[in-house]
Design an enzyme around this catalytic site. Structure first.
Site, PDB file in Angstrom:
ATOM      1  N   THR A  55      80.853  56.049  76.846  1.00 34.63           N
ATOM      2  CA  THR A  55      82.101  56.825  77.145  1.00 34.63           C
ATOM      3  C   THR A  55      82.221  57.408  78.503  1.00 34.63           C
ATOM      4  OG1 THR A  55      82.012  57.755  74.741  1.00 34.63           O
ATOM      5  CG2 THR A  55      83.576  58.830  76.249  1.00 34.63           C
ATOM      6  N   TYR A 143      68.978  53.375  72.500  1.00 36.11           N
ATOM      7  CA  TYR A 143      70.623  53.269  72.196  1.00 36.11           C
ATOM      8  C   TYR A 143      70.776  51.819  71.596  1.00 36.11           C
ATOM      9  CZ  TYR A 143      75.633  53.577  72.904  1.00 36.11           C
ATOM     10  OH  TYR A 143      77.030  53.691  72.868  1.00 36.11           O
ATOM     11  N   LYS A 171      69.883  56.637  69.345  1.00 34.98           N
ATOM     12  CA  LYS A 171      71.313  56.724  69.105  1.00 34.98           C
ATOM     13  C   LYS A 171      71.732  55.477  68.202  1.00 34.98           C
ATOM     14  CE  LYS A 171      75.993  57.089  71.279  1.00 34.98           C
ATOM     15  NZ  LYS A 171      76.730  57.166  72.471  1.00 34.98           N
ATOM     16  N   VAL A 211      75.752  61.964  68.705  1.00 35.76           N
ATOM     17  CA  VAL A 211      76.211  61.932  70.115  1.00 35.76           C
ATOM     18  C   VAL A 211      77.582  61.336  69.829  1.00 35.76           C
ATOM     19  CG1 VAL A 211      75.807  60.691  72.056  1.00 35.76           C
ATOM     20  CG2 VAL A 211      73.822  61.339  70.882  1.00 35.76           C
TER      21      VAL A 211
END
Length: 307
Positions: A55, A143, A171, A211
């Site tokens: 993001t 991630y 994540k 998150v």
């Protein structure tokens, strides 16, 4: 790292926002906007911020911009929130360099995505994460987002990585509930839901938190979901999660990247964001109007989440 009787360990807090990287209208890094946005997010319930992630447009920001962003946000929030710096690239050596720079700039942790494009096998993937974790003194959040990287961090690989003292969290954007629960049952890794529609579902089976991209515009939304669940009001937690679905869908599942929709909605609300960088393109007027309508509908139904 282990869990305890009070619930899962949360090394970076529970309520994390995958913060956009504000730019000026000319496309330069907007550090003042980043400070203001970070301050709002923390004051409205976020106890952690992820900088320079998906993001945050990490593929189109320079190494110097990434470090400057960490420094600026640290100035804005002090010790009120954990800062997790996205340092993942397709190159292990470059990732290590970014990890060291993030540590120097004041980050509390590192978000390390699986190297993309080259699609390394699991043994090479494991070696990559270990090399990055060995390089600095900061804890690492792995991630796992195979839809973007082309490579899954398999549950067995995560189980092995959990033995590293600085690999502490995941994540989770793998959309594999069984795999997630396998790792949760066999390790002390702190799981963070990386997909907004899964916040409550993963929290209910032992995740540490989330998150969230949607948190850029509604930072108190999912915090309220977790708080209700922790208070034993699972009905309210489920209700809030369901009521968020129209906004989640419009931001995350309507054909545009979450960066684009988040910046469009932030701009419509008069909050720091600015344009996206190419190859991304801004949302059109009709899309922005739809996003704003979904946001306002959520605010009406919950009585919260005002700009």
């Amino acid at each position: 790292m282990t869990t305890d009787d009070d619930g899962p360990a949360a090394p970076f807090g529970r309520a994390l926002c995958a913060m956009v990287t504000p730019f000026t209208e000319s496309g330069a890094l907007d550090l003042d906007g980043a400070r203001r946005l970070a301050g709002r997010l923390v004051s409205r319930g976020c106890d952690g911020l992820v900088l320079s992630g998906t993001t945050g447009e990490s593929p189109t920001t320079t190494d110097a911009e990434k470090a400057a962003l960490v420094t600026a946000v640290r100035e804005a929030v002090g010790d009120r929130a954990a800062l997790v710096a996205g340092v993942g690239t397709a190159d292990t050596r470059h990732t290590v360099e970014l990890a060291l720079a993030a540590e120097k700039a004041g980050a509390d942790g590192l978000l390390v995505v699986a190297p993309y494009y080259s699609r390394p096998p699991q043994d090479a993937l494991e070696a990559h994460f270990r090399e990055v974790a060995d390089a600095s003194g900061l804890p690492v959040m792995v991630y796992d987002i195979p839809g973007r990287t082309g490579t899954r961090v398999e549950p067995d690989t995560l189980v092995r990585l959990a033995g590293h003292p600085r690999i502490v969290a995941v994540k989770d954007c793998a959309y594999d509930l069984l795999g997630t629960q396998k790792v949760l049952s066999r390790t002390g890794l702190a799981y963070y839901a990386g997909c907004d529609e899964q916040v409550l579902a993963l929290y209910a089976v032992g995740a540490a938190g989330y998150v969230s991209t949607v948190a850029n515009v509604a930072p108190d939304l999912f915090r309220a979901v977790l708080d209700a669940f922790d208070a034993g009001d699972t009905g309210r937690a489920a209700l809030l999660q369901r009521r968020a679905i129209p906004l989640i869908e419009s931001m995350m599942a309507a054909g545009l990247p979450g960066t684009v929709t988040a910046k469009a909605l932030l701009g419509a609300l008069g909050l720091p964001a600015g344009p996206v960088r190419a190859p991304l393109r801004p949302a059109d007027r009709e899309t922005t109007a739809g996003l704003l309508a979904a946001y306002e509908e959520l605010a009406v139904h919950t009585g919260q989440f005002q700009a």
